[in-house]
Scaffold this active site. Structure first.
Site, short mmCIF file in Angstrom:
data_model
loop_
_atom_site.label_atom_id
_atom_site.label_comp_id
_atom_site.label_asym_id
_atom_site.label_seq_id
_atom_site.Cartn_x
_atom_site.Cartn_y
_atom_site.Cartn_z
N HIS A 65 -8.12 39.85 -3.05
CA HIS A 65 -8.77 38.74 -2.14
C HIS A 65 -8.47 37.54 -3.02
O HIS A 65 -8.35 36.36 -2.40
CB HIS A 65 -10.06 39.08 -1.79
CG HIS A 65 -10.88 38.14 -1.04
ND1 HIS A 65 -11.30 38.15 0.01
CD2 HIS A 65 -11.43 36.75 -1.52
CE1 HIS A 65 -11.92 36.88 0.78
NE2 HIS A 65 -11.98 36.28 -0.39
N GLU A 66 -8.89 37.43 -4.32
CA GLU A 66 -8.87 36.29 -5.05
C GLU A 66 -7.49 35.87 -5.27
O GLU A 66 -7.24 34.76 -5.08
CB GLU A 66 -9.80 36.55 -6.22
CG GLU A 66 -11.19 36.89 -6.07
CD GLU A 66 -11.78 35.91 -5.31
OE1 GLU A 66 -11.69 34.58 -5.41
OE2 GLU A 66 -12.81 36.44 -4.28
N HIS A 69 -6.33 33.55 -2.59
CA HIS A 69 -6.62 32.30 -2.80
C HIS A 69 -5.77 31.48 -3.63
O HIS A 69 -5.31 30.39 -3.58
CB HIS A 69 -8.18 32.04 -3.45
CG HIS A 69 -9.41 32.54 -2.33
ND1 HIS A 69 -9.35 31.70 -1.23
CD2 HIS A 69 -10.21 33.49 -2.26
CE1 HIS A 69 -10.36 32.36 -0.67
NE2 HIS A 69 -10.84 33.53 -1.29
#
Length: 148
Positions: A65-66, A69
């Site tokens: 998820h990170e 980004h």
């Protein structure tokens, strides 16, 4: 797991899932309480909640998820959660959309005396006031932090 092991894991996941290198720092942050991780726009570093390291599959989902980004920002695109590029890339790599609660042991558990319906709750309930939503019978405390 140490910060060096986390750094290695993040670099490995980035290379395998995104086919791009991760060239910044990844480290654990004990102060994170309600979020699984955080990507910093200015420094490009990634913080990970220490509670996420309890389960390797959860940790991998949070890292992915990170990294979504991170890689979207590196490509000059918006890394916000509501963009279609974010949602598509997250789905493609199999990252987690939300971080799970890892501190569920301090919850209250109530059960109906008649039908057995269970009600997990964060806060204490007054069993004299509330009844079962299915059969309208009384509730009893099955598990609470006080009785442990």
């Amino acid at each position: 797991m140490t910060d060096q092991q986390l750094q290695q894991l993040v670099e490995t996941i980035s290379a395998e899932s995104f086919q791009r290198p991760f060239c910044h720092r990844a480290y654990f942050n004990r102060r994170l309480q309600t979020t699984g991780g955080r990507y910093h726009l200015k420094s490009h570093n990634i913080d990970i909640n220490t509670k996420m390291a309890q389960d390797q599959s959860v940790l991998a989902g949070v890292i992915k998820h990170e990294l979504v980004h991170y890689h979207l920002h590196q490509m000059g695109q918006s890394g916000k959660h509501n963009t279609s590029a974010f949602k598509q890339l997250l789905k493609a790599v199999g990252g987690s959309r939300y971080a799970p609660r890892m501190d569920q042991q301090d919850r209250y558990l109530y059960q109906c005396e008649h039908c057995g319906q269970q009600y997990p709750r964060q806060r204490r309930l007054n069993v004299q006031r509330y009844v079962c939503s299915k059969c309208r019978h009384r509730l009893k405390v099955v598990n609470s932090p006080v009785t442990k």
